[in-house]
Design a protein around this motif. Structure first.
Motif, short mmCIF file in Angstrom:
data_model
loop_
_atom_site.label_atom_id
_atom_site.label_comp_id
_atom_site.label_asym_id
_atom_site.label_seq_id
_atom_site.Cartn_x
_atom_site.Cartn_y
_atom_site.Cartn_z
N TRP A 1 0.85 -1.19 0.00
CA TRP A 1 0.00 0.00 0.00
C TRP A 1 0.89 1.24 0.00
CZ3 TRP A 1 -5.03 0.55 -0.88
CH2 TRP A 1 -5.65 1.77 -0.59
N PRO A 2 0.62 2.21 -0.87
CA PRO A 2 1.44 3.42 -0.89
C PRO A 2 1.43 4.13 0.47
CG PRO A 2 0.04 3.30 -2.85
CD PRO A 2 -0.41 2.20 -1.94
N GLY A 3 2.63 4.39 1.00
CA GLY A 3 2.72 5.04 2.30
C GLY A 3 2.69 4.10 3.48
N ILE B 1 1.11 0.34 5.53
CA ILE B 1 -0.16 -0.26 5.95
C ILE B 1 -0.99 0.72 6.78
CG2 ILE B 1 -1.19 -2.05 7.39
CD1 ILE B 1 1.12 -3.88 6.52
N ALA B 2 -0.35 1.42 7.71
CA ALA B 2 -1.11 2.31 8.59
C ALA B 2 -1.85 3.38 7.80
CB ALA B 2 -0.17 2.96 9.61
N SER B 3 -1.23 3.88 6.72
CA SER B 3 -1.88 4.94 5.94
C SER B 3 -3.15 4.44 5.27
CB SER B 3 -0.91 5.48 4.89
OG SER B 3 -0.60 4.50 3.90
N ARG B 4 -3.18 3.15 4.96
CA ARG B 4 -4.39 2.58 4.36
C ARG B 4 -5.57 2.66 5.32
NH1 ARG B 4 -4.77 -3.50 1.68
NH2 ARG B 4 -6.96 -3.40 1.04
N PHE B 5 -5.32 2.33 6.58
CA PHE B 5 -6.37 2.40 7.58
C PHE B 5 -6.73 3.86 7.89
CE2 PHE B 5 -5.04 -1.93 8.09
CZ PHE B 5 -6.12 -2.61 8.61
#
Length: 234
Positions: free
Chosen positions: A185-187, A189-193
């Motif tokens: 995920w770009p940025g 995993i945390a940015s996805r959430f």
């Protein structure tokens, strides 16, 4: 570089390696188990409000193991916390053992869901949080442990996209990241959430104090995810 031994606290840490060593069955997912060991122990020892005596009570916290393949660490932690005797561990994976290669909620005390097929745990956790809210049970926390590769599954994307706007603040996800995801995920995993309205923290998955701080961080009105980074899967 800080060693794993330095991360571990001087209290309350049983010989989980010995307990895992009792499980000598034909296990094909050893790294999947060992990657979760520290994160699981801190969660069960210091955060989750559930014991063998309260495992059937409505007000208990719920823990759902979505990463159900390679459950040796999970079984070791459950045995260490008294959900069943360690004498059960050597039979792991055998025909007449309750400890299968995927956990069975009907056979293993303390297990909330049968799991192993990736992508089911987070949707089930969302449903559990919704169900508790509908029953007026606003105190129990719901935790679900996923592997980073599970986030390639569309069912998880739908669940995390729903949970943020729904304000499921009793929902917590723990993603153990051993760099095995195909897509990523770009940025990170945390940015996805975070893009879906979650609170998020990323920590060293072997650092017990960092895990505890991330687990207990306040997140009013939002679900919370902790990304626990561990050594890459070989």
């Amino acid at each position: 570089m800080t060693t794993r031994t330095q991360h571990r606290p001087p209290y309350g840490y049983p010989d989980l390696a010995r307990l895992m060593g009792l499980m000598t069955g034909d296990e094909k997912h050893g790294p999947a188990a060992t990657s979760t060991l520290d994160a699981l122990w801190v969660l069960y020892d210091r955060v989750l409000r559930v014991t063998p005596e309260t495992a059937e009570e409505a007000g208990r916290d719920r823990f759902l193991l979505s990463k159900g393949h390679g459950p040796m660490a999970y079984y070791a932690v459950l045995a260490a916390k008294g959900f069943f005797g360690e004498d059960v561990l050597p039979g792991f994976g055998s025909y007449d053992s309750p400890l299968g290669h995927h956990p069975d909620r009907l056979l293993v005390p303390g297990v909330e869901i049968g799991s192993g097929s990736l992508g089911h745990g987070l949707p089930l956790a969302v449903g559990t949080a919704l169900g508790l809210r509908a029953r007026g049970l606003t105190d129990p926390a719901v935790w679900v442990l996923l592997g980073d590769a599970e986030l390639d599954e569309g069912s998880n994307h739908e669940a995390l996209a729903f949970a943020g706007p729904a304000g499921l603040d009793r929902l917590h996800a723990l993603v153990v990241d051993n760099a095995s995801a195909t897509h990523g995920w770009p940025g990170g995993i945390a940015s996805r959430f975070e893009a879906a309205g979650w609170s998020a923290a990323t920590v060293d998955g072997r650092d017990h104090e960092a895990l505890y701080a991330a687990y207990t961080a306040p997140h009013p009105g939002r679900p919370h995810v902790v990304v626990a980074r561990v050594e890459p899967k070989n």
